[in-house]
Design a protein around this motif. Structure first.
Motif, PDB file in Angstrom:
ATOM      1  N   SER A 191      15.160  36.231  -6.493  1.00 14.72           N
ATOM      2  CA  SER A 191      14.250  35.333  -5.782  1.00 14.72           C
ATOM      3  C   SER A 191      13.230  36.195  -5.057  1.00 14.72           C
ATOM      4  N   PRO A 192      12.161  35.592  -4.558  1.00 10.33           N
ATOM      5  CA  PRO A 192      11.153  36.401  -3.854  1.00 10.33           C
ATOM      6  C   PRO A 192      11.772  37.194  -2.703  1.00 10.33           C
ATOM      7  N   GLY A 193      11.621  38.520  -2.766  1.00 17.13           N
ATOM      8  CA  GLY A 193      12.131  39.376  -1.695  1.00 17.13           C
ATOM      9  C   GLY A 193      13.604  39.697  -1.799  1.00 17.13           C
ATOM     10  N   LYS A 194      14.241  39.355  -2.937  1.00 26.26           N
ATOM     11  CA  LYS A 194      15.662  39.657  -3.110  1.00 26.26           C
ATOM     12  C   LYS A 194      15.891  40.301  -4.463  1.00 26.26           C
ATOM     13  N   THR A 227      22.846  42.799  -2.758  1.00 28.86           N
ATOM     14  CA  THR A 227      21.523  42.185  -2.803  1.00 28.86           C
ATOM     15  C   THR A 227      20.656  42.850  -1.737  1.00 28.86           C
ATOM     16  N   PHE A 228      19.436  43.260  -2.126  1.00 30.00           N
ATOM     17  CA  PHE A 228      18.587  44.064  -1.243  1.00 30.00           C
ATOM     18  C   PHE A 228      17.197  43.447  -1.130  1.00 30.00           C
ATOM     19  N   GLY A 229      16.502  43.910  -0.082  1.00 28.08           N
ATOM     20  CA  GLY A 229      15.175  43.372   0.184  1.00 28.08           C
ATOM     21  C   GLY A 229      14.079  43.968  -0.675  1.00 28.08           C
ATOM     22  N   THR A 230      14.322  45.134  -1.272  1.00 30.01           N
ATOM     23  CA  THR A 230      13.309  45.780  -2.120  1.00 30.01           C
ATOM     24  C   THR A 230      13.977  46.338  -3.375  1.00 30.01           C
TER      25      THR A 230
END
Length: 279
Positions: free
Chosen positions: A32-35, A51-54
């Motif tokens: 998903s956006p940002g994940k 699961t990470f932000g970048t």
């Protein structure tokens, strides 16, 4: 760290997945956006890393756990799956702590084993036994449903295995009855049975009742009536009239005999409405 970063560049990754028209590093895909999810394949299974932000964080975690598992020197042939999971989880923990940027996955509300929530807001208890998923009951709370599940699970475990499917069903029914008596809280879900209509009679959308009978390999219309009793009486009368008739199974003869029997039945019973409403 620079050498590790180079090894996961998108154009060098062997098994990349598309993410919004842009390739991610090996072992990383966008959810998903940002994940971005990092996962790796080890011992024949695809295993979740985090699961990470970048994509950079996810890629770094992927490389860290890949190197950590390789350094553990776990024999693929000798190690049990439990040992492998322990090694993987330890490497995963170190990777997440070292990389940072992990996104905590929010889990849906989980209910106890054997319990699921219904659209009505109540909870059903289901157990898998004898190769089948068996309905235990519907209860007001997940605690009650879980108690019913545990009770039946223990009850069935204490009994010898049945020899056939019929005895399995009977044992489950007995366990369900005992659970209802012991646990309580069961919600009645019995539906009212539709009133069975007499033989040769069925109800039509208008609310009337049609009588039909089979003769000469065909279902033949007798008449339409206000009540099922009238329709049934016409069916029985027609059957009796035909029982005394010997047919050669000629189509024309069968039609003629049926029409005579039908006329007598309608005259005797009454309440005939007419076929035009049925069509």
């Amino acid at each position: 760290m620079d050498s590790e970063a180079k090894s996961v560049l998108p154009h060098e990754a062997g098994n990349t997945k598309a993410a919004s028209e842009q390739d991610c590093p090996q072992g990383v895909y966008k959810v998903s956006p940002g994940k971005f999810v990092a996962q790796t394949s080890w011992r024949g299974k695809t295993r979740y890393v985090g699961t990470f932000g970048t994509p950079e964080h996810a890629s770094a975690a992927y490389m860290s756990i890949k190197n950590g598992v390789a350094a553990a020197k776990v024999s693929l042939s000798a190690a049990h799956e439990e040992d492998a999971v322990h090694v993987f989880n330890a490497a995963k923990k170190k990777a997440v702590e070292a990389v940072g940027g992990v996104v905590v996955r929010t889990k849906k509300n989980k209910f106890p084993q054997g319990v699921r929530q219904l659209s009505s807001g109540r909870f059903s208890a289901i157990i898998s036994w004898g190769g089948k998923s068996r309905y235990i009951g519907t209860l007001d709370t997940p605690e009650q449903a879980s108690a019913a599940y545990i009770f039946i699970k223990n009850y069935l475990a204490s009994k010898p295995s049945p020899c056939c499917a019929d005895k399995e069903d009977a044992m489950c029914d007995a366990a369900q009855t005992k659970a209802q008596e012991t646990v309580g809280g069961f919600v009645s879900t019995k539906k009212k049975k539709k009133k069975e209509l007499p033989r040769g009679v069925h109800k039509v959308p208008s609310g009337k009742f049609v009588a039909k009978a089979s003769l000469g390999g065909k279902y033949r219309y007798i008449g339409m009536f206000d009540t099922p009793e009238q329709a049934s009486a016409a069916y029985v009368s027609k059957r009796r009239a035909l029982a005394d008739t010997k047919l050669s199974f000629c189509v024309d003869e069968a039609n003629a005999v049926f029409d005579v029997a039908r006329k007598k039945a309608l005259e005797a019973v009454g309440g005939f409405i007419g076929r035009e409403l049925y069509q």
